[in-house]
Design an enzyme around this catalytic site. Sequence first.
Site, PDB file in Angstrom:
ATOM      1  N   ASP A  60       9.627 -28.275 -23.287  1.00 22.67           N
ATOM      2  CA  ASP A  60      10.713 -27.400 -22.844  1.00 22.67           C
ATOM      3  C   ASP A  60      11.117 -26.485 -24.003  1.00 22.67           C
ATOM      4  O   ASP A  60      11.376 -26.965 -25.118  1.00 22.67           O
ATOM      5  CB  ASP A  60      11.884 -28.318 -22.446  1.00 22.67           C
ATOM      6  N   THR A 134      12.470  -7.982 -17.651  1.00 19.51           N
ATOM      7  CA  THR A 134      12.309  -7.410 -16.321  1.00 19.51           C
ATOM      8  C   THR A 134      13.108  -6.123 -16.150  1.00 19.51           C
ATOM      9  O   THR A 134      14.121  -5.927 -16.837  1.00 19.51           O
ATOM     10  CB  THR A 134      12.776  -8.455 -15.279  1.00 19.51           C
ATOM     11  N   ASP A 135      12.690  -5.307 -15.177  1.00 19.01           N
ATOM     12  CA  ASP A 135      13.473  -4.104 -14.857  1.00 19.01           C
ATOM     13  C   ASP A 135      14.772  -4.449 -14.122  1.00 19.01           C
ATOM     14  O   ASP A 135      15.658  -3.601 -13.992  1.00 19.01           O
ATOM     15  CB  ASP A 135      12.632  -3.110 -14.027  1.00 19.01           C
ATOM     16  N   GLU A 136      14.871  -5.688 -13.606  1.00 22.96           N
ATOM     17  CA  GLU A 136      16.052  -6.036 -12.798  1.00 22.96           C
ATOM     18  C   GLU A 136      17.344  -6.031 -13.608  1.00 22.96           C
ATOM     19  O   GLU A 136      18.429  -5.990 -13.038  1.00 22.96           O
ATOM     20  CB  GLU A 136      15.860  -7.408 -12.137  1.00 22.96           C
ATOM     21  N   TYR A 160      19.578 -14.478 -11.511  1.00 20.62           N
ATOM     22  CA  TYR A 160      18.335 -14.327 -12.282  1.00 20.62           C
ATOM     23  C   TYR A 160      18.431 -13.150 -13.248  1.00 20.62           C
ATOM     24  O   TYR A 160      18.206 -13.302 -14.455  1.00 20.62           O
ATOM     25  CB  TYR A 160      17.129 -14.133 -11.338  1.00 20.62           C
ATOM     26  N   LYS A 164      18.427 -12.991 -17.406  1.00 21.94           N
ATOM     27  CA  LYS A 164      17.451 -12.247 -18.216  1.00 21.94           C
ATOM     28  C   LYS A 164      18.173 -11.221 -19.099  1.00 21.94           C
ATOM     29  O   LYS A 164      17.792 -11.000 -20.245  1.00 21.94           O
ATOM     30  CB  LYS A 164      16.431 -11.542 -17.314  1.00 21.94           C
ATOM     31  N   ASN A 190       5.296  -7.436 -10.606  1.00 19.06           N
ATOM     32  CA  ASN A 190       3.866  -7.690 -10.768  1.00 19.06           C
ATOM     33  C   ASN A 190       3.281  -8.303  -9.496  1.00 19.06           C
ATOM     34  O   ASN A 190       3.987  -8.990  -8.752  1.00 19.06           O
ATOM     35  CB  ASN A 190       3.637  -8.725 -11.878  1.00 19.06           C
ATOM     36  N   LEU A 200       6.969 -12.004  -2.670  1.00 15.28           N
ATOM     37  CA  LEU A 200       6.656 -11.231  -1.463  1.00 15.28           C
ATOM     38  C   LEU A 200       5.161 -11.167  -1.111  1.00 15.28           C
ATOM     39  O   LEU A 200       4.764 -11.547  -0.003  1.00 15.28           O
ATOM     40  CB  LEU A 200       7.218  -9.806  -1.591  1.00 15.28           C
ATOM     41  N   ASP A 291      19.271 -10.532   5.351  1.00 16.76           N
ATOM     42  CA  ASP A 291      19.012  -9.929   4.037  1.00 16.76           C
ATOM     43  C   ASP A 291      19.328 -10.917   2.904  1.00 16.76           C
ATOM     44  O   ASP A 291      20.130 -11.841   3.076  1.00 16.76           O
ATOM     45  CB  ASP A 291      19.879  -8.662   3.880  1.00 16.76           C
ATOM     46  N   ARG A 292      18.713 -10.674   1.766  1.00 17.42           N
ATOM     47  CA  ARG A 292      19.024 -11.428   0.533  1.00 17.42           C
ATOM     48  C   ARG A 292      20.438 -11.033   0.103  1.00 17.42           C
ATOM     49  O   ARG A 292      20.742  -9.823   0.029  1.00 17.42           O
ATOM     50  CB  ARG A 292      18.004 -11.020  -0.522  1.00 17.42           C
ATOM     51  N   PRO A 293      21.331 -11.986  -0.224  1.00 16.97           N
ATOM     52  CA  PRO A 293      22.668 -11.604  -0.712  1.00 16.97           C
ATOM     53  C   PRO A 293      22.553 -10.755  -1.983  1.00 16.97           C
ATOM     54  O   PRO A 293      21.775 -11.081  -2.882  1.00 16.97           O
ATOM     55  CB  PRO A 293      23.344 -12.945  -1.025  1.00 16.97           C
ATOM     56  N   GLY A 294      23.299  -9.665  -2.041  1.00 16.40           N
ATOM     57  CA  GLY A 294      23.304  -8.808  -3.240  1.00 16.40           C
ATOM     58  C   GLY A 294      21.989  -8.083  -3.482  1.00 16.40           C
ATOM     59  O   GLY A 294      21.707  -7.653  -4.603  1.00 16.40           O
ATOM     60  N   HIS A 295      21.184  -7.924  -2.443  1.00 13.50           N
ATOM     61  CA  HIS A 295      19.817  -7.387  -2.566  1.00 13.50           C
ATOM     62  C   HIS A 295      19.799  -5.990  -3.199  1.00 13.50           C
ATOM     63  O   HIS A 295      20.308  -5.029  -2.614  1.00 13.50           O
ATOM     64  CB  HIS A 295      19.225  -7.314  -1.145  1.00 13.50           C
TER      65      HIS A 295
END
Length: 354
Positions: A60, A134-136, A160, A164, A190, A200, A291-295
């Site tokens: 870990d 990530t770009d998120e 998530y 990050k 990716n 997806l 829908d995904r919450p907060g999508h």
Amino acid sequence: MNDTILVTGGAGFIGSNFLLQWIDHERSSILNLDKLTYAGNLHNLEPIAHSPRYRFIQGDIADRTLVQSVLRDHQPRAIVHFAAESHVDRSIHGPEEFIRTNVGGTFALLEEARSYWSELGQRQSDFRFLHVSTDEVYGSLGPSDPAFHEHTPYAPNSPYSASKAAADHLVRAYHHTYALPTLTTNCSNNYGPFQFPEKLIPLMILNARAGKPLPVYGDGQNVRDWLYVGDHCDAIRAVLANGIPGETYNVGGWNEKKNLEIVESVCSLLDEFSPNDPVVPHRQLISFVKDRPGHDRRYAIDARKIERELHWRPRETFETGIRKTIRWYLDHEDWVREVTSGDYRKWIATQYSN
Ligand code: NAD
Ligand code: DAU
């Protein structure tokens, strides 16, 4: 310090592709530190398992004693840090593990890296800590907003992406405060071989083949910028070799697509590659779900900096990359069977229950 690279999370999707590519293209050795969560799979690494240039340690990244001894024993010249909880939907169901690994684990690695690096003397400037992000972290774009660039303010929207973003900020601070030679890459979505079928594209491939519904969240008009995983791995190698310490590099494929377009492309290619599946044409299986919450509505990456400064460019177009990817899933039914047993079924049942 020797020529070894320590990779964290090398048994996951991008990490596996990176390790296989590294052994093919580079000369130095590689050490893979991975906890083997549900997302880690050593079978991905079978082609290099017996290479004298590859070693695996199960553990870990948040275990500082372990990280300290790995650094002391192996004296790597760089750390390439992939290990993370990576699935947005899982972060919505249970954020705690995301904070523990993505924030706490990155902190532990940074602390141990700083301590190891501080004793390298004249070789300090050769060391690198490359953080794969990530770009998120940049949040969500409107339809005509310019693409994310390296100075776009952070605005993460999911547990998530918030975890990050926190890790990215820690990496930045370790460079600014302690001069640790860090590099950060912020990449778009990716796809490619070894991607766990909770994401997806592989989920759609496997469901379509089995004649199961293809669950498209909301109206299917959310946009992502898709990059073939091998191109991301090339970009990381370029940043590791020639990136400037303290800098961040956005990585993307200039390939924005709506989710529904992606699912329709997968369906058309499966009609061609796999015409005897239970339901053909496969697009009949498309099913719009809650829908995904907060999508986040749209992500897009401005990759001009890495192209200009490091001469990196994606080799694959979406059309070539998606064909390779679908072919890979069709040709690796044993891998698919192995990863879709046990806990995977429980996850799918919970996530898509209504
Ligand atoms: P993944 O979920 O497929 O793999 C993660 C790997 O990390 C697994 O092998 C897992 O066992 C390991 N791991 C998890 N927790 C750990 C811990 N505490 N200690 C050691 N190992 C641990 O993820 P991925 O899609 O390959 O993503 C890799 C990295 O790239 C992540 O940091 C992610 O945020 C980033 N990223 C992913 C994408 C994408 O589209 N998949 C895009 C941009 C950035
Ligand atoms: O942008 C980079 C990020 O891309 C990485 O940091 C993450 O680790 C990676 O998981 C990915 O995040 P996304 O949330 O964009 O990927 P995912 O494959 O989960 O979803 C892609 C899009 O498809 C998103 O808009 C949600 C939608 N979707 C997803 C699933 C799993 C559906 O419509 N149906 C689904 O069943």
